[in-house]
Motif scaffolding. Structure first.
Motif, PDB file in Angstrom:
ATOM      1  N   LEU A 531      45.261 -16.187  53.623  1.00 31.01           N
ATOM      2  CA  LEU A 531      46.579 -17.177  53.510  1.00 31.01           C
ATOM      3  C   LEU A 531      46.711 -17.480  52.115  1.00 31.01           C
ATOM      4  O   LEU A 531      47.950 -17.652  51.834  1.00 31.01           O
ATOM      5  N   LEU A 532      45.877 -18.073  51.447  1.00 29.78           N
ATOM      6  CA  LEU A 532      46.219 -18.489  49.926  1.00 29.78           C
ATOM      7  C   LEU A 532      46.999 -17.634  49.120  1.00 29.78           C
ATOM      8  O   LEU A 532      47.661 -18.014  48.261  1.00 29.78           O
ATOM      9  N   GLY A 533      46.367 -16.263  49.474  1.00 30.80           N
ATOM     10  CA  GLY A 533      47.021 -15.239  48.592  1.00 30.80           C
ATOM     11  C   GLY A 533      48.437 -15.078  49.159  1.00 30.80           C
ATOM     12  O   GLY A 533      49.318 -14.827  48.331  1.00 30.80           O
ATOM     13  N   GLU A 534      48.800 -15.295  50.303  1.00 28.90           N
ATOM     14  CA  GLU A 534      50.049 -15.078  50.880  1.00 28.90           C
ATOM     15  C   GLU A 534      51.097 -16.178  50.443  1.00 28.90           C
ATOM     16  O   GLU A 534      52.223 -16.149  49.900  1.00 28.90           O
ATOM     17  N   ILE A 535      50.335 -17.516  50.172  1.00 27.11           N
ATOM     18  CA  ILE A 535      51.022 -18.610  50.127  1.00 27.11           C
ATOM     19  C   ILE A 535      51.477 -18.549  48.541  1.00 27.11           C
ATOM     20  O   ILE A 535      52.596 -18.805  48.043  1.00 27.11           O
ATOM     21  N   GLU A 536      50.487 -18.077  47.728  1.00 25.64           N
ATOM     22  CA  GLU A 536      50.640 -18.135  46.146  1.00 25.64           C
ATOM     23  C   GLU A 536      51.845 -17.012  46.001  1.00 25.64           C
ATOM     24  O   GLU A 536      52.974 -17.436  45.111  1.00 25.64           O
ATOM     25  N   LYS A 537      52.039 -15.915  46.660  1.00 27.87           N
ATOM     26  CA  LYS A 537      53.147 -15.009  46.671  1.00 27.87           C
ATOM     27  C   LYS A 537      54.492 -15.647  46.938  1.00 27.87           C
ATOM     28  O   LYS A 537      55.519 -15.555  46.324  1.00 27.87           O
ATOM     29  N   LYS A 538      54.495 -16.380  48.124  1.00 24.75           N
ATOM     30  CA  LYS A 538      55.539 -16.838  48.447  1.00 24.75           C
ATOM     31  C   LYS A 538      56.189 -18.023  47.366  1.00 24.75           C
ATOM     32  O   LYS A 538      57.418 -18.174  47.192  1.00 24.75           O
ATOM     33  N   GLY A 541      57.619 -16.463  44.232  1.00 26.14           N
ATOM     34  CA  GLY A 541      58.820 -16.250  44.742  1.00 26.14           C
ATOM     35  C   GLY A 541      60.054 -17.229  44.324  1.00 26.14           C
ATOM     36  O   GLY A 541      61.133 -16.934  44.379  1.00 26.14           O
ATOM     37  N   ILE A 542      59.812 -18.166  44.630  1.00 27.65           N
ATOM     38  CA  ILE A 542      60.766 -19.598  44.246  1.00 27.65           C
ATOM     39  C   ILE A 542      60.291 -20.280  42.923  1.00 27.65           C
ATOM     40  O   ILE A 542      61.158 -21.657  42.917  1.00 27.65           O
ATOM     41  N   GLY A 543      59.791 -19.709  42.117  1.00 33.90           N
ATOM     42  CA  GLY A 543      59.509 -20.013  40.924  1.00 33.90           C
ATOM     43  C   GLY A 543      58.284 -20.998  40.349  1.00 33.90           C
ATOM     44  O   GLY A 543      58.269 -21.690  39.240  1.00 33.90           O
ATOM     45  N   THR A 601      51.977 -30.301  42.907  1.00 24.61           N
ATOM     46  CA  THR A 601      53.254 -29.461  42.858  1.00 24.61           C
ATOM     47  C   THR A 601      53.221 -28.435  44.178  1.00 24.61           C
ATOM     48  O   THR A 601      53.989 -28.206  44.827  1.00 24.61           O
ATOM     49  N   HIS A 602      51.984 -27.837  44.167  1.00 23.37           N
ATOM     50  CA  HIS A 602      51.624 -26.886  45.118  1.00 23.37           C
ATOM     51  C   HIS A 602      51.867 -27.445  46.574  1.00 23.37           C
ATOM     52  O   HIS A 602      52.605 -26.596  47.441  1.00 23.37           O
ATOM     53  N   VAL A 609      58.063 -24.672  52.144  1.00 23.00           N
ATOM     54  CA  VAL A 609      58.150 -23.239  52.634  1.00 23.00           C
ATOM     55  C   VAL A 609      57.611 -23.174  53.985  1.00 23.00           C
ATOM     56  O   VAL A 609      58.040 -22.420  55.071  1.00 23.00           O
ATOM     57  N   TYR A 610      56.412 -23.989  54.592  1.00 23.75           N
ATOM     58  CA  TYR A 610      55.796 -23.673  55.670  1.00 23.75           C
ATOM     59  C   TYR A 610      56.237 -24.977  56.969  1.00 23.75           C
ATOM     60  O   TYR A 610      55.811 -24.689  57.886  1.00 23.75           O
TER      61      TYR A 610
END
Length: 636
Positions: A531-538, A541-543, A601-602, A609-610
Motif C-alpha cells: 500500500l505504501l508503494g501505491e500511495i507513493e505513486k499516487k 502523480g500530483i507533484g 506533507t505526506h 487523495v484517500y
C-alpha cells in the motif's frame, strides 16, 4: 453480674501474648471509675470537654491512673493536645495504651520527632512497649526521613518483635519508601511469615524504583494476589513508561474477574492517554459510569478522563467531561487548558484561563505552563509575553519551564535571536530540551549563526544524544557546509552515538500496535508495504517530492535517504490504519518524536487523495489532517 458498655475509643489496648522479657504480659485493667467513662461517651463531651475535666478533677478521678489515662486518650481524640500533654505529664505511670496514643497522635499529625521522642521516653519508663508501639514508631520514622529508623529496627529485633506481621510490614514499608530496597528484600527473604501486604509492599517498591523485572518476578511468585497486587504491578508499568504491558496486564486482571477500583482505573487512563488507546479509554469511562464510580466526585479520576480524551485527540469529549464536573480543582482546569493547547486551540485555552480567574481560582505554576504553551502553538507572541509578566502578580515566580515556554514561543515565531538571549539571561540553567526547541526553530528558519551556537551547546550538554548531532549536521547541509557536516558525522562515529528511534502507536480492535522505521515484524507487513508503494505513486502523480533534508546524515546517497523516508514509523502506521480501520473513522497515531516535514506533507496529501481523516500526536502537539490541510496550519 452487672455489665457496662464502654465506647470503642476507650476500650483498653489489646496486647498480644508476651514475646520477650521486655514485653511483659498485660493485665487489662478492669473498667473502673464508671461514671467518668460514661461521661466520656456523651455526645457533648467531644465538643466541650472542659466540664468533664472539671468533674474529673473535683471528683478525684484523676488520682485513678486508669481513669486519668482514658481522659488523656479522649482529649487526644478531640484534638486537645495541650490539655492531653499536661495531664499526661502528671501521670505517675501511664500504661502502654496511653503511650501509644501519644505516639500515634504525633505521627498522624506529621510530627515525627515528637512521636519518636515519646517512644524513647516510654522505653525509659517502666511501661513495656507493645507490638503496635513498634508499628507506630516505625511509621513516625518514615515521616522523619528514616531518622533513627535503624535504631528502632534494632530494638525490634532485641525484643523479638520482628516476626509479628504488623511490625514486619511496617519495617518493609519504611525501607521501601526510603528506597532502601536491599534492606527491604533482606527482611522479606529471611521471614517465612508473610502475607499479601508484605508481597504488595515489595512489588510496589521495585516498581517505583524502576526494577520492573524483579517486581514482575515477585508478582508471578505470589501465593495469592488481590486487587492491590494487580494495581501495584500495573502502576509500576505506567510510572516507568511501559504502557503496552500495563494494558496487557489489565486484560489479564479482567480474566481473573477482579473489579478494578479508582486507583487501577486512573492508571489505565494514563496508559491509554500515552498510547492514544481511545477504545480502551472509552471502555474505562463507560465502566466508571455504569458502576457509579466517583459519583460523589473524584477529581483525580475526572482529571485522568479529561487528560485521556485530550491526548487521544477527542477534544470535544474532553470538554464534555470537563463541563459535567462541578469540581473547582485547579489541576482539572490545568488538564483542560493543556489539552486545548496541544490541539492548537490557543484562543479557547486563553478563554478558559480567563474563566478560571473569574471563578476565583488561583492559577499555579502548571497553569502558566499550559497557557504559555497555548500561546506558543497559536503564535500569539504578545499574549504570551503579557501572561509571562503577569505571573508574579499571582504569587508565581517564573521557573525554568516558563522561560522555556516563552523561548519556544519566540523561536516558533522566528524570533530566534530574542529567544537565545532569553535563555542565556534566565536566572537558572536551561534544560537541554529548551535549547533543543530553539535549535529546531533555527532549522525551520535556517538561522545558521544562532543554530550553530545552540547546536554546539546542545552537543556539549548531551554528548550521547545522536539527535543533537543530526540537527546541527542538517543545518550545515542546508547551507552547503559539507566539511562541517563531515566533522559532525566523524564525531558521532567516534562517540558511537545514534539518533533516537522513532516509533508510532495505533489502536485497532482493542489492541495497540507499535511500528518503528522499516519495521517488517507485523503479520500484515506485505500488505502495508504494498500500500505504501501505491500511495507513493499516487502522490508523485500530483507533484509530491520527498524532502530528504532532515534525514539522518550518515547516509551517502539520496536514494537511500528516500527509502528511509518512505518507511517512517508514522507512514507504516498510517498504511495499517487505511487497511484495517473503517473509512468513517479517523486514523489516530501517536508518535514519540516530532513529525518531520516530509511526513507532515505526506499525511496532508494522503488525507486528500484517500479521503481519510488522520490524527497524529507527536512529541509536542496534535496534527489533524483533513482534505489536504492540517489543523496546525503548518506551524509546529
Amino acid at each position: 453480674m452487672q455489665t457496662h458498655n464502654v465506647p470503642k475509643l476507650l476500650k483498653p489496648f489489646v496486647f498480644l501474648k508476651p514475646f520477650s522479657t521486655l514485653l511483659r504480659p498485660n493485665q487489662n485493667p478492669k473498667p473502673r471509675s464508671l461514671p467518668l467513662l460514661e461521661s466520656l461517651s456523651q455526645p457533648h463531651a467531644a465538643t466541650n470537654p472542659f466540664p468533664l475535666l472539671a468533674y474529673a478533677i473535683t471528683s478525684g478521678h484523676l488520682h485513678d491512673p486508669f481513669a486519668a489515662s482514658r481522659v488523656v486518650q479522649f482529649l487526644l481524640s478531640t484534638g486537645r493536645l495541650q490539655c492531653a500533654t499536661s495531664l499526661f505529664s502528671s501521670l505517675a505511670q501511664p500504661d502502654a495504651y496511653t503511650w501509644n496514643a501519644m505516639v500515634a497522635f504525633h505521627a498522624d499529625r506529621r510530627m515525627p520527632d515528637s512521636a519518636v521522642a515519646f517512644y524513647f521516653r516510654m522505653r525509659a519508663s517502666a511501661s513495656p512497649p507493645s507490638v503496635y508501639t513498634f508499628a507506630l514508631v516505625v511509621k513516625a520514622c518514615v515521616l522523619g526521613g528514616g531518622v533513627r529508623g535503624e535504631e528502632v529496627h534494632g530494638q525490634v529485633i532485641k525484643c523479638g518483635a520482628e516476626e509479628f506481621l504488623v511490625v514486619k510490614n511496617s519495617l518493609l514499608s519504611m525501607y521501601s519508601i526510603l528506597g532502601l530496597l536491599e534492606d527491604a528484600r533482606s527482611l522479606f527473604d529471611k521471614n517465612s511469615n508473610l502475607d499479601t501486604i508484605s508481597w504488595n509492599t515489595l512489588i510496589s517498591a521495585y516498581g517505583k524504583n524502576g526494577d520492573l523485572g524483579t517486581a514482575r518476578e515477585l508478582f508471578d511468585e505470589m501465593p495469592e494476589r488481590n486487587l492491590v497486587s494487580w494495581s501495584a504491578m500495573i502502576d509500576g508499568y505506567v510510572k516507568n513508561g511501559d504502557f503496552v504491558k500495563a494494558l496487557r496486564l489489565f486484560g489479564e486482571m479482567q480474566g481473573e474477574r477482579l473489579r478494578p477500583d479508582v486507583v487501577t482505573l486512573v492508571s489505565m487512563l494514563k496508559a491509554c492517554a500515552q498510547l492514544g488507546a481511545l477504545d480502551q479509554g472509552k471502555w474505562v469511562h463507560l465502566y466508571v459510569r455504569r458502576n457509579g464510580i466517583g459519583r460523589e466526585g473524584n477529581v483525580v479520576l475526572e482529571t485522568a478522563l479529561v487528560d485521556m480524551y485530550c491526548k487521544c485527540g477527542c477534544i470535544h469529549e474532553a470538554l464534555e467531561v470537563f463541563d459535567g464536573v462541578s469540581s473547582e480543582d485547579v489541576v482539572l482546569w490545568n488538564a483542560m487548558i493543556g489539552g486545548l493547547a496541544m490541539h492548537g486551540h490557543g484562543e479557547r485555552a486563553l478563554e478558559l484561563f480567563q474563566r478560571m480567574k473569574d471563578k476565583g481560582l488561583v492559577p499555579n505554576e502548571a497553569t502558566f505552563v499550559g497557557v504559555l504553551c497555548a500561546c506558543s502553538h497559536a503564535g500569539r507572541v504578545d499574549d504570551g509575553k503579557e501572561i509571562f509578566e503577569s505571573m508574579k502578580g499571582y504569587g508565581v515566580t517564573p521557573q525554568r519551564e516558563h522561560y522555556g515556554c516563552l523561548a519556544d514561543l519566540l523561536g516558533r515565531a522566528g524570533q530566534v535571536e530574542e529567544a537565545e538571549e532569553l535563555l542565556l539571561d534566565m536566572p537558572m540553567e536551561p534544560h537541554a530540551a529548551q535549547w533543543g526547541a530553539l535549535m529546531s526553530a533555527c532549522r525551520t528558519y535556517n538561522k545558521i549563526e544562532v543554530g550553530e551556537r545552540v547546536g554546539k551547546r546542545l552537543i556539549a550538554l548531551e554528548p550521547d544524544d545522536g539527535g543533537r548531532y543530526v540537527l546541527l549536521a542538517n543545518l550545515y547541509a542546508a547551507n552547503g557546509r559539507w566539511e562541517d557536516v563531515r566533522d559532525v558525522r566523524r564525531a558521532m562515529e567516534e562517540k558511537g552515538v545514534s539518533k533516537e528511534t522513532g516509533c508510532s502507536y495505533i489502536e485497532w480492535n482493542g489492541t495497540v500496535y507499535e511500528f518503528i522505521v522499516g519495521d517488517k515484524s507485523h503479520p500484515q507487513s506485505r500488505e502495508i508495504y504494498a500500500l505504501l508503494g501505491e500511495i507513493e505513486k499516487k502522490l508523485e502523480g500530483i507533484g509530491y517530492i520527498k524532502d530528504i533534508s532532515q534525514v539522518l546524515v550518515d547516509m551517502d546517497n539520496e536514494e537511500e535517504k528516500g527509502n528511509v523516508l518512505s518507511y517512517h514509523s508514522e507512514k507504516l502506521a498510517m498504511a495499517f490504519g487505511i487497511i484495517n480501520i473503517s473509512h468513517e473513522l479517523p486514523i489516530r497515531i501517536v508518535k514519540n518524536l516530532r513529525v518531520c516535514r516530509d511526513c507532515h506533507t505526506h499525511a496532508k496529501l494522503v488525507s486528500k487523495v484517500y479521503g481519510r481523516e488522520i490524527i497524529v500526536r507527536d512529541r509536542h502537539r496534535f496534527h489533524k489532517f483533513r482534505e489536504g490541510l492540517c489543523s496546525c496550519n503548518d506551524y509546529w
